[in-house]
Design a protein around this motif. Structure first.
Motif, mmCIF file in Angstrom:
data_model
loop_
_atom_site.group_PDB
_atom_site.id
_atom_site.type_symbol
_atom_site.label_atom_id
_atom_site.label_comp_id
_atom_site.label_asym_id
_atom_site.label_seq_id
_atom_site.Cartn_x
_atom_site.Cartn_y
_atom_site.Cartn_z
ATOM 1 N N PHE A 261 -2.713 0.878 -1.692
ATOM 2 C CA PHE A 261 -2.379 0.882 -3.124
ATOM 3 C C PHE A 261 -0.884 1.125 -3.325
ATOM 4 O O PHE A 261 -0.237 0.429 -4.120
ATOM 5 N N GLN A 358 -3.669 -6.460 -5.673
ATOM 6 C CA GLN A 358 -3.845 -5.244 -6.457
ATOM 7 C C GLN A 358 -5.206 -5.244 -7.154
ATOM 8 O O GLN A 358 -5.919 -4.240 -7.169
ATOM 9 N N SER A 382 -5.646 4.756 -7.562
ATOM 10 C CA SER A 382 -4.727 4.165 -8.535
ATOM 11 C C SER A 382 -3.590 5.125 -8.871
ATOM 12 O O SER A 382 -2.470 4.703 -9.145
ATOM 13 N N GLY A 385 -1.162 4.806 -6.150
ATOM 14 C CA GLY A 385 -0.512 3.506 -6.326
ATOM 15 C C GLY A 385 0.548 3.513 -7.400
ATOM 16 O O GLY A 385 1.586 2.856 -7.275
#
Length: 451
Positions: A261, A358, A382, A385
């Protein structure tokens, strides 16, 4: 009098005019969101020349909106539980639109950066709430498809921003691009009228008459009477601790997801912020450099759709490994002289295999973890990321400041793709975690994400 399960009504509704209305407004808001986020990459070459910005400062300005997005997503996500999704969505649209318009009047980099941070609060805050609203009102059998269609608005907004920039920036200046961000403000009265409130929020606030009115639009063929009792099945608010992500042989796979990520979003936002400047520094005209940014977003749409289709027929891991390898290869090739059509093709492949990856990563994480810790796994992956997204523009600025040969800039941007390839290849391998038992997942589900 009868008891009516609100979720059951929505899940089994037949797609109708009400759903089209929700899809239209949510997609339009995401388009505005994408326009405002991509706009920095469009005007960056001009700003660096006009304000004599060092690459380091330019990279910091690029990350300012991403910092705002991180805080906005967390803060406005919690606020919507108290005041409702509709109010928060409208408030976020006003925030990022007004701030972006004012951004066009900035006279110093620090004013510009502060305004970009505030705009980022609205850009980041609107995303989870629009996704939640679209998901809530979508029939179960079409939910993934509708959310995926809505998400395509982000790339459309990026394409509009790049396309307008090709014509507007050289002829009228960069400020006009920011003034155009005021268009959503003209549509606020229509959003207030046609964008529905979350039915779950209405029920939580004991506003059953309003919820009943909405449900009659969701399922007009269902006879919902005034005396009928609306019910929302109780849900557990308990969340599995983060430590569960590292138990039962999942520790290495969890870490590899986080690495993937981080690296993927680093590439996505480094390219989104610096691609026009890197190409103009290599001698390409500004209009051609901005066209590269538009092609990048076109490739993103193709990658999302094609990646989901391939994942249905192969496996998420194999598709992701192939995508990350292609991303690295295309970025390396971009550093060398090629015919223009080859360069555009390479940029399109880069967009498809970075932004497309992604999206697929979200699907893989959701499929890997058990239901009880799925949201925890997605949230932490996330979140890690998002740090990559913040670092991306800074890395691009550092590379430009080093004044390295053109091909070495793109070689450096390809390195995260190589790392992500190795990381995904290690997910679920024997001794590194348990490979999930996959089930048939519609292609549209593979294309569903949240930023």
């Amino acid at each position: 009098m009868k008891n009516i399960d609100v979720n059951d009504v929505i899940d089994n509704a037949i797609f109708n005019r009400f759903h089209w209305k929700v899809l239209f407004w949510c997609t339009l808001i995401i388009i505005f969101d994408g326009y405002d986020l991509v706009i920095y990459g469009v005007v960056l070459p001009i700003l660096m020349d006009q304000w004599q910005l060092s690459p380091y400062v330019a990279g910091l300005l690029g990350s300012s909106a991403l910092f705002g997005m991180m805080f906005g997503a967390m803060g406005f996500g919690m606020l919507s539980d108290r005041v409702g999704r509709k109010k928060v969505i409208i408030g976020c649209v006003m925030l990022f639109s007004v701030t972006t318009v004012i951004n066009g009047l900035a006279t110093t980099p620090w004013e510009f950066g502060a305004l970009r941070f505030i705009a980022g609060l609205g850009i980041g805050g609107v995303m989870p709430n629009v996704v939640s609203l679209m998901s809530e009102y979508s029939p179960a059998r079409r939910r993934s498809t509708l959310v995926a269609l809505m998400f395509s608005g982000y790339a459309v907004g990026g394409m509009i921003s790049a396309g307008l920039g090709i014509w507007i920036v050289p002829n009228f200046g960069w400020q006009i691009m920011f003034f155009l961000a005021g268009v959503p403000l003209l549509l606020l009265p229509l959003m207030l009228k046609y964008l529905p409130e979350s039915v779950a929020f209405l029920m939580a606030q004991k506003r059953e008459n309003e919820a009943r009115h909405v449900l009659r639009q969701v399922a007009p063929l269902m006879d919902i009477r005034q005396e009928d009792v609306l019910e929302v099945p109780p849900t557990s608010n308990s969340k599995a601790p983060v430590l569960e992500l590292f138990r039962d042989g999942r520790a290495m796979s969890t870490m590899m997801f986080w690495v993937a990520f981080f690296c993927c979003l680093l590439m996505v936002y480094a390219l989104g912020s610096w691609l026009p400047k890197l190409m103009s520094s290599a001698g390409y005209a500004l209009s051609s450099s901005l066209m590269f940014l538009m092609v990048l977003n076109v490739g993103a749409i193709i990658g999302a759709v094609g990646g989901g289709w391939l994942a249905d027929r192969l496996s998420l891991r194999s598709v992701l490994v192939a995508f990350f390898m292609l991303a690295s290869a295309s970025l390396v090739a971009l550093g060398y002289d090629n015919p223009m059509w080859v360069l555009y093709t390479l940029v399109g492949i880069a967009g498809a295999t970075t932004i497309g990856s992604q999206i697929l990563l979200y699907a893989y994480v959701a499929q890997y973890y058990p239901t009880s810790i799925r949201s925890t796994g997605l949230g932490w992956a996330s979140g890690i990321g998002r740090n990559g997204a913040i670092v991306g523009p800074l890395v691009g600025g550092a590379l430009l400041a080093m004044a390295m040969p053109h091909h070495l800039n793109f070689l450096a941007l390809a390195v995260p793709g190589v790392i992500a390839t190795v990381a995904i290849a290690l997910v679920g391998r024997s001794g590194f975690g348990v490979e999930p038992k996959t089930t048939a997942v519609p292609a549209a589900a593979m294309r569903t994400t949240g930023s």
